[in-house]
Design a protein around this motif. Sequence first.
Motif, PDB file in Angstrom:
ATOM      1  N   GLU A 157      49.280  79.575  44.575  1.00  0.00           N
ATOM      2  CA  GLU A 157      48.857  78.407  45.131  1.00  0.00           C
ATOM      3  C   GLU A 157      48.759  78.717  46.731  1.00  0.00           C
ATOM      4  OE1 GLU A 157      50.187  73.708  45.913  1.00  0.00           O
ATOM      5  OE2 GLU A 157      51.416  75.156  44.449  1.00  0.00           O
ATOM      6  N   GLY A 158      47.412  78.307  47.403  1.00  0.00           N
ATOM      7  CA  GLY A 158      47.110  78.643  48.606  1.00  0.00           C
ATOM      8  C   GLY A 158      46.681  79.979  48.971  1.00  0.00           C
ATOM      9  N   ALA A 159      46.330  80.760  47.966  1.00  0.00           N
ATOM     10  CA  ALA A 159      45.806  82.262  48.046  1.00  0.00           C
ATOM     11  C   ALA A 159      44.523  81.985  48.975  1.00  0.00           C
ATOM     12  CB  ALA A 159      45.695  82.734  46.901  1.00  0.00           C
ATOM     13  N   TRP A 160      43.872  80.832  48.904  1.00  0.00           N
ATOM     14  CA  TRP A 160      42.479  80.946  49.600  1.00  0.00           C
ATOM     15  C   TRP A 160      42.663  80.953  50.898  1.00  0.00           C
ATOM     16  CZ3 TRP A 160      41.862  77.223  53.133  1.00  0.00           C
ATOM     17  CH2 TRP A 160      42.739  76.063  52.985  1.00  0.00           C
ATOM     18  N   LYS A 161      43.859  80.795  51.633  1.00  0.00           N
ATOM     19  CA  LYS A 161      43.964  80.926  53.009  1.00  0.00           C
ATOM     20  C   LYS A 161      44.058  82.154  53.372  1.00  0.00           C
ATOM     21  CE  LYS A 161      47.139  76.623  52.962  1.00  0.00           C
ATOM     22  NZ  LYS A 161      48.374  76.218  53.132  1.00  0.00           N
ATOM     23  N   LEU A 162      44.589  83.130  52.551  1.00  0.00           N
ATOM     24  CA  LEU A 162      44.888  84.608  53.098  1.00  0.00           C
ATOM     25  C   LEU A 162      43.337  85.287  52.740  1.00  0.00           C
ATOM     26  CD1 LEU A 162      46.617  87.062  53.703  1.00  0.00           C
ATOM     27  CD2 LEU A 162      46.706  87.484  51.180  1.00  0.00           C
ATOM     28  N   ASP A 163      42.526  84.634  51.659  1.00  0.00           N
ATOM     29  CA  ASP A 163      41.246  85.505  51.510  1.00  0.00           C
ATOM     30  C   ASP A 163      40.320  85.028  52.685  1.00  0.00           C
ATOM     31  OD1 ASP A 163      42.201  85.913  48.963  1.00  0.00           O
ATOM     32  OD2 ASP A 163      41.281  84.021  47.994  1.00  0.00           O
ATOM     33  N   MET A 164      40.356  83.514  53.385  1.00  0.00           N
ATOM     34  CA  MET A 164      39.647  83.497  54.190  1.00  0.00           C
ATOM     35  C   MET A 164      39.824  84.292  55.482  1.00  0.00           C
ATOM     36  SD  MET A 164      39.027  80.042  56.428  1.00  0.00           S
ATOM     37  CE  MET A 164      38.564  79.089  55.021  1.00  0.00           C
ATOM     38  N   THR A 165      41.104  84.458  55.870  1.00  0.00           N
ATOM     39  CA  THR A 165      41.656  85.319  56.775  1.00  0.00           C
ATOM     40  C   THR A 165      41.488  86.763  56.834  1.00  0.00           C
ATOM     41  OG1 THR A 165      43.408  83.637  57.216  1.00  0.00           O
ATOM     42  CG2 THR A 165      43.531  85.787  58.340  1.00  0.00           C
ATOM     43  N   VAL A 166      41.584  87.325  55.702  1.00  0.00           N
ATOM     44  CA  VAL A 166      40.940  88.827  55.520  1.00  0.00           C
ATOM     45  C   VAL A 166      39.893  89.024  55.417  1.00  0.00           C
ATOM     46  CG1 VAL A 166      41.473  90.576  53.948  1.00  0.00           C
ATOM     47  CG2 VAL A 166      43.491  89.114  54.340  1.00  0.00           C
ATOM     48  N   TRP A 167      38.808  88.103  54.670  1.00  0.00           N
ATOM     49  CA  TRP A 167      37.499  88.272  54.748  1.00  0.00           C
ATOM     50  C   TRP A 167      37.090  88.225  56.133  1.00  0.00           C
ATOM     51  CZ3 TRP A 167      36.237  84.333  50.112  1.00  0.00           C
ATOM     52  CH2 TRP A 167      37.097  85.107  48.768  1.00  0.00           C
ATOM     53  N   GLY A 168      37.211  87.182  56.977  1.00  0.00           N
ATOM     54  CA  GLY A 168      37.043  87.148  58.189  1.00  0.00           C
ATOM     55  C   GLY A 168      37.219  88.246  59.075  1.00  0.00           C
ATOM     56  N   LEU A 169      38.437  88.764  58.868  1.00  0.00           N
ATOM     57  CA  LEU A 169      38.663  89.909  59.903  1.00  0.00           C
ATOM     58  C   LEU A 169      37.964  91.374  59.443  1.00  0.00           C
ATOM     59  CD1 LEU A 169      40.665  91.533  61.557  1.00  0.00           C
ATOM     60  CD2 LEU A 169      42.157  91.991  59.786  1.00  0.00           C
ATOM     61  N   THR A 170      37.634  91.237  57.957  1.00  0.00           N
ATOM     62  CA  THR A 170      36.482  92.408  57.615  1.00  0.00           C
ATOM     63  C   THR A 170      35.320  92.393  58.342  1.00  0.00           C
ATOM     64  OG1 THR A 170      38.022  92.489  55.474  1.00  0.00           O
ATOM     65  CG2 THR A 170      35.805  93.519  55.506  1.00  0.00           C
ATOM     66  N   LEU A 171      34.801  91.068  58.091  1.00  0.00           N
ATOM     67  CA  LEU A 171      33.451  90.876  58.796  1.00  0.00           C
ATOM     68  C   LEU A 171      33.461  90.942  60.158  1.00  0.00           C
ATOM     69  CD1 LEU A 171      32.176  87.438  56.908  1.00  0.00           C
ATOM     70  CD2 LEU A 171      31.353  89.679  56.625  1.00  0.00           C
TER      71      LEU A 171
END
Length: 360
Positions: A157-171
């Motif tokens: 639950e709430g894993a989408w927060k980590l997804d957004m952060t890591v994807w943003g860092l990668t971009l």
Amino acid sequence: MNSQQNQLVQEPQSSQSQPTCSECGTHEPWGLSSWCPKCGYYPALGKCVGQPEPQADEEEKPQPQTIWELIPEWGWILGLGVIGSIGLSIAGRFLTQNPAELCLWTLTQATAGFLMLVIGQFIAYLYAVSKSVEFGILSIILNPFKIWRPTIARFPEGAWKLDMTVWGLTLTVGAFAIVGGFEFNSLFDDWGVRKTANVNLVSSIVDQAKQHEGDGAEDLEGALNDFAGGTEEEMKEKLPEEEGVTGKLPEFDCLVVGYTTLPDGRINSVLLASSFNKRLVYAGKLNATDIPAEVLEEWQQRLPGLEQFAPFVKVNADGATTWIKPQITVNVASKGWAETNQQLVKPKFVSLLQEISVNQ
């Protein structure tokens, strides 16, 4: 007497050989209780009392057989998003056609990635603050990883927060490390933004125009001064001592004064004039093969509409030449001025410049 003793010894032995509970078969004595102390069987009721009803065995979950099955679903989503972000960076590096597009892609991707990174980090911080008082506003910078502990503890639950952060860092990292469009000046190339001709050329055009205009020279000079950004004296003070160098060859700003055509009417060459010793002189010509196709097509439509009877500057040209009004300026690259004929040595087209408006 002996027979009575033997009977007493045999009775406990026989009782120990028989189970005390017909339900579970235990030999444990019941004492004063009316039910089995082990399973709770009550003979008078014919069932167990005081014990939970037997339940069906819980269905056993299948155990992971490979390392891929050990990765949770949210981990797959996170990993695929990272791969997609890297793929987007690679696409930007190889699909852009020119430096301007490359730079624009870099800025757009880096901005979008940075916003995702900041938003994800801030949301994780807000959740961490709601769970503990040990986090302050500076924790976003001083303890960027620690504030993620409360969020990670609730996974998936709430894993989408980590997804957004890591994807943003990668971009963000991919925009600069993979796309790498650092030529920010190229943003102004090929977008309709043209540089003005240098003051040296404009000053020479002013002097040349005075010879053609006579009494109207002052008005013409004022108009060209407005275009160049100062008076003629100010322009002369700003004249560079040497032509600037870009790459291997110096660059020169020139005025297009005429052109020649092939029998079918297509442009064969354009004649140039440039400033030499603060005078406007014939500087040579550009062959059609050295001019970009889009520029040549534009000139094919525009130059006939600028035709005039006499050349704006004295030109020693062979063959039929069409003279045009002093309006179109270009930037060319050349090794410099030839000592023999005082013309530019093999000028090469670099870019179009802003046009000049001269009323004759």
